[in-house]
Design a protein around this motif. Structure first.
Motif, PDB file in Angstrom:
ATOM      1  N   ILE A 102      35.989 -12.596  21.148  1.00  0.00           N
ATOM      2  CA  ILE A 102      35.102 -12.058  19.918  1.00  0.00           C
ATOM      3  C   ILE A 102      35.581 -11.073  19.149  1.00  0.00           C
ATOM      4  CG2 ILE A 102      32.974 -10.599  19.713  1.00  0.00           C
ATOM      5  CD1 ILE A 102      32.452 -13.582  20.746  1.00  0.00           C
ATOM      6  N   LEU A 103      36.650 -10.160  19.743  1.00  0.00           N
ATOM      7  CA  LEU A 103      37.360  -9.073  19.121  1.00  0.00           C
ATOM      8  C   LEU A 103      38.168  -9.696  17.904  1.00  0.00           C
ATOM      9  CD1 LEU A 103      37.820  -6.266  18.895  1.00  0.00           C
ATOM     10  CD2 LEU A 103      39.603  -6.151  20.546  1.00  0.00           C
ATOM     11  N   ALA A 104      38.826 -10.968  18.376  1.00  0.00           N
ATOM     12  CA  ALA A 104      39.765 -11.502  17.530  1.00  0.00           C
ATOM     13  C   ALA A 104      39.237 -12.378  16.153  1.00  0.00           C
ATOM     14  CB  ALA A 104      40.605 -12.652  18.384  1.00  0.00           C
ATOM     15  N   LYS A 105      37.814 -12.430  16.384  1.00  0.00           N
ATOM     16  CA  LYS A 105      37.077 -12.888  15.335  1.00  0.00           C
ATOM     17  C   LYS A 105      36.399 -12.095  14.453  1.00  0.00           C
ATOM     18  CE  LYS A 105      37.688 -17.331  15.679  1.00  0.00           C
ATOM     19  NZ  LYS A 105      39.195 -17.286  16.240  1.00  0.00           N
ATOM     20  N   LEU A 106      36.352 -10.686  15.098  1.00  0.00           N
ATOM     21  CA  LEU A 106      35.905  -9.632  14.503  1.00  0.00           C
ATOM     22  C   LEU A 106      36.965  -8.931  13.377  1.00  0.00           C
ATOM     23  CD1 LEU A 106      33.625  -7.786  16.958  1.00  0.00           C
ATOM     24  CD2 LEU A 106      32.776  -8.843  14.851  1.00  0.00           C
ATOM     25  N   LEU A 107      38.039  -9.025  13.932  1.00  0.00           N
ATOM     26  CA  LEU A 107      39.168  -8.603  13.191  1.00  0.00           C
ATOM     27  C   LEU A 107      39.241  -9.470  11.898  1.00  0.00           C
ATOM     28  CD1 LEU A 107      41.819  -7.803  15.985  1.00  0.00           C
ATOM     29  CD2 LEU A 107      40.529  -6.215  14.555  1.00  0.00           C
ATOM     30  N   VAL A 108      39.168 -11.155  12.107  1.00  0.00           N
ATOM     31  CA  VAL A 108      39.327 -11.920  10.903  1.00  0.00           C
ATOM     32  C   VAL A 108      37.961 -11.500  10.016  1.00  0.00           C
ATOM     33  CG1 VAL A 108      39.022 -14.303  10.446  1.00  0.00           C
ATOM     34  CG2 VAL A 108      40.606 -13.735  12.324  1.00  0.00           C
ATOM     35  N   ILE A 109      36.795 -11.369  10.483  1.00  0.00           N
ATOM     36  CA  ILE A 109      35.594 -11.012   9.589  1.00  0.00           C
ATOM     37  C   ILE A 109      36.028  -9.963   8.797  1.00  0.00           C
ATOM     38  CG2 ILE A 109      33.310 -10.115   9.796  1.00  0.00           C
ATOM     39  CD1 ILE A 109      32.775 -12.206  11.917  1.00  0.00           C
ATOM     40  N   ILE A 110      36.578  -8.649   9.547  1.00  0.00           N
ATOM     41  CA  ILE A 110      36.979  -7.594   8.901  1.00  0.00           C
ATOM     42  C   ILE A 110      37.843  -7.857   7.637  1.00  0.00           C
ATOM     43  CG2 ILE A 110      38.047  -5.258   9.046  1.00  0.00           C
ATOM     44  CD1 ILE A 110      36.499  -4.992  11.608  1.00  0.00           C
ATOM     45  N   LEU A 111      38.853  -8.613   7.880  1.00  0.00           N
ATOM     46  CA  LEU A 111      39.943  -8.674   7.013  1.00  0.00           C
ATOM     47  C   LEU A 111      39.314  -9.675   5.773  1.00  0.00           C
ATOM     48  CD1 LEU A 111      43.312  -8.560   6.945  1.00  0.00           C
ATOM     49  CD2 LEU A 111      43.480 -10.905   7.822  1.00  0.00           C
ATOM     50  N   ILE A 112      38.585 -10.701   6.189  1.00  0.00           N
ATOM     51  CA  ILE A 112      37.991 -11.383   5.026  1.00  0.00           C
ATOM     52  C   ILE A 112      36.991 -10.521   4.181  1.00  0.00           C
ATOM     53  CG2 ILE A 112      36.395 -13.263   4.408  1.00  0.00           C
ATOM     54  CD1 ILE A 112      37.336 -14.793   7.084  1.00  0.00           C
ATOM     55  N   ALA A 113      36.376  -9.530   4.935  1.00  0.00           N
ATOM     56  CA  ALA A 113      35.550  -8.651   4.121  1.00  0.00           C
ATOM     57  C   ALA A 113      36.314  -7.867   3.151  1.00  0.00           C
ATOM     58  CB  ALA A 113      34.653  -8.025   5.026  1.00  0.00           C
ATOM     59  N   ALA A 114      37.228  -7.286   3.816  1.00  0.00           N
ATOM     60  CA  ALA A 114      38.285  -6.520   2.923  1.00  0.00           C
ATOM     61  C   ALA A 114      39.030  -7.343   1.734  1.00  0.00           C
ATOM     62  CB  ALA A 114      39.581  -6.095   3.738  1.00  0.00           C
ATOM     63  N   PHE A 115      39.337  -8.442   2.000  1.00  0.00           N
ATOM     64  CA  PHE A 115      39.799  -9.202   0.779  1.00  0.00           C
ATOM     65  C   PHE A 115      38.658  -9.267  -0.393  1.00  0.00           C
ATOM     66  CE2 PHE A 115      39.357 -13.371  -0.924  1.00  0.00           C
ATOM     67  CZ  PHE A 115      40.781 -13.435  -1.751  1.00  0.00           C
ATOM     68  N   GLY A 116      37.429  -9.709   0.241  1.00  0.00           N
ATOM     69  CA  GLY A 116      36.404  -9.552  -0.783  1.00  0.00           C
ATOM     70  C   GLY A 116      36.198  -8.522  -1.726  1.00  0.00           C
ATOM     71  N   THR A 117      36.043  -7.268  -0.739  1.00  0.00           N
ATOM     72  CA  THR A 117      36.085  -6.195  -1.418  1.00  0.00           C
ATOM     73  C   THR A 117      37.250  -5.707  -2.404  1.00  0.00           C
ATOM     74  OG1 THR A 117      34.932  -5.317   0.542  1.00  0.00           O
ATOM     75  CG2 THR A 117      35.712  -3.568  -0.945  1.00  0.00           C
ATOM     76  N   VAL A 118      38.529  -6.182  -2.172  1.00  0.00           N
ATOM     77  CA  VAL A 118      39.605  -5.983  -3.006  1.00  0.00           C
ATOM     78  C   VAL A 118      39.395  -6.638  -4.183  1.00  0.00           C
ATOM     79  CG1 VAL A 118      42.194  -6.210  -3.244  1.00  0.00           C
ATOM     80  CG2 VAL A 118      41.122  -5.327  -1.414  1.00  0.00           C
ATOM     81  N   VAL A 119      38.876  -7.949  -4.042  1.00  0.00           N
ATOM     82  CA  VAL A 119      38.563  -8.989  -5.368  1.00  0.00           C
ATOM     83  C   VAL A 119      37.710  -8.160  -6.139  1.00  0.00           C
ATOM     84  CG1 VAL A 119      37.562 -11.158  -5.762  1.00  0.00           C
ATOM     85  CG2 VAL A 119      39.244 -11.159  -4.239  1.00  0.00           C
ATOM     86  N   LEU A 120      36.584  -7.641  -5.580  1.00  0.00           N
ATOM     87  CA  LEU A 120      35.498  -6.878  -6.372  1.00  0.00           C
ATOM     88  C   LEU A 120      36.257  -5.965  -7.192  1.00  0.00           C
ATOM     89  CD1 LEU A 120      32.037  -6.939  -4.584  1.00  0.00           C
ATOM     90  CD2 LEU A 120      32.663  -8.099  -6.472  1.00  0.00           C
ATOM     91  N   LEU A 121      37.005  -5.094  -6.451  1.00  0.00           N
ATOM     92  CA  LEU A 121      37.712  -3.942  -6.927  1.00  0.00           C
ATOM     93  C   LEU A 121      38.550  -4.218  -7.973  1.00  0.00           C
ATOM     94  CD1 LEU A 121      38.397  -0.651  -6.879  1.00  0.00           C
ATOM     95  CD2 LEU A 121      40.174  -1.348  -5.350  1.00  0.00           C
ATOM     96  N   GLY A 122      39.329  -5.272  -8.071  1.00  0.00           N
ATOM     97  CA  GLY A 122      40.110  -5.747  -9.147  1.00  0.00           C
ATOM     98  C   GLY A 122      39.272  -6.479 -10.208  1.00  0.00           C
ATOM     99  N   THR A 123      38.182  -7.068  -9.956  1.00  0.00           N
ATOM    100  CA  THR A 123      37.475  -7.513 -10.870  1.00  0.00           C
ATOM    101  C   THR A 123      36.725  -6.479 -11.845  1.00  0.00           C
ATOM    102  OG1 THR A 123      36.914  -9.516  -9.598  1.00  0.00           O
ATOM    103  CG2 THR A 123      35.377  -9.076 -11.325  1.00  0.00           C
ATOM    104  N   GLY A 124      36.112  -5.556 -11.316  1.00  0.00           N
ATOM    105  CA  GLY A 124      35.247  -4.310 -11.719  1.00  0.00           C
ATOM    106  C   GLY A 124      36.280  -3.521 -12.660  1.00  0.00           C
ATOM    107  N   LEU A 125      37.564  -3.385 -11.948  1.00  0.00           N
ATOM    108  CA  LEU A 125      38.468  -2.436 -12.888  1.00  0.00           C
ATOM    109  C   LEU A 125      38.823  -3.302 -14.160  1.00  0.00           C
ATOM    110  CD1 LEU A 125      40.810  -0.881 -10.328  1.00  0.00           C
ATOM    111  CD2 LEU A 125      39.202   0.358 -11.303  1.00  0.00           C
TER     112      LEU A 125
END
Length: 257
Positions: A102-125
């Motif tokens: 479970i912990l390994a999958k949560l780390l993957v989830i956090i990584l993917i969410a961070a990726f989506g947030t960075v995409v939004l940051l770049g798009t917004g800027l």
């Protein structure tokens, strides 16, 4: 913990479906935002109206919230494929505890969410600097906190998808159940309860993190609706993330991998 993440990344990097869905998420989001900037309002392109600092952050996170379903589907595919290829069973044989799974999958989830947030940051800027009449630093970062709300929302969608994946274990059936619950079952349940109660249901709490832009104007026409503000929804959303993760753990604890 770092070893768990490294192991997950070794599995994901050569996984074509993983990259395809991330590219689809990024491409569709950018296309939608780009097309929105070209829509004409009163004979003029809507870009400067829609994508100016600081309102752009709320509008972008609201748009991106619809694409979180794609991220949830990605998590379901990753987990159910591991059931199909029996990698969970092999990992436990190799010495992993079930909470490590479970912990390994949560780390993957956090990584993917961070990726989506960075995409939004770049798009917004990019779109913000392209269309804003004022690009002063104070304007740029004024409402950038909405990216944090989006990050929590993306983690919430994916932990719910993780729960369905561990519960059902079949790829297509888990995806259909996840979508039906998110878009049909819970909205039907909402209609049976007053706003004071249904504002705390999982999908409504997650949706409250990225509210509809111009909600005040909309409610002046359709009448007021009771929903949590993004700040008020933050704690219940984190609670649901914890609940989905704990339920996922208990499912694999008492089931054969």
């Amino acid at each position: 913990m770092s070893q768990l993440l490294i192991t997950e990344l070794r599995k994901l990097f050569p996984y074509r479906t993983f990259w395809t869905i991330l590219l689809l998420f990024t491409g569709l989001l950018l296309l939608f935002v780009y097309l929105g900037s070209k829509v004409e309002l009163n004979g003029q392109a809507a870009g400067p109206t829609l994508y100016s600092f600081p309102d752009i952050w709320l509008k972008l996170t609201y748009i991106a919230s619809y694409f979180n379903l794609l991220l949830g589907i990605l998590i379901i595919i990753i987990i159910t494929d591991e059931y199909s290829f029996r990698t969970f069973r092999q990992q436990v044989i190799d010495g992993w505890f079930k909470h490590d799974v479970i912990l390994a999958k949560l780390l993957v989830i956090i990584l993917i969410a961070a990726f989506g947030t960075v995409v939004l940051l770049g798009t917004g800027l990019f779109f913000g600097y392209s269309y804003s009449p004022s690009t002063a630093s104070a304007k740029v970062i004024q409402d950038i906190r909405h990216l944090a709300f989006y990050f929590v929302q993306a983690v919430g969608y994916m932990t719910l998808a993780m729960l369905f994946a561990f519960l059902i274990r079949k790829n297509g059936l888990a995806i259909i159940t996840f979508l039906i619950y998110a878009k049909i079952i819970e909205p039907i349940i909402h209609s049976r309860f007053p706003d004071e109660v249904d504002q705390y249901f999982p999908m409504k709490v997650l949706s409250s993190l990225t509210p509809t832009p111009g909600r005040d104007v909309l409610e002046s026409i359709t009448g007021p609706t009771l929903a949590l503000t993004p700040t008020a929804a933050l704690l219940p959303a984190i609670g649901y993330i914890g609940l989905f993760s704990v339920l996922s753990y208990f499912i694999i604890k008492y089931r054969d991998l």
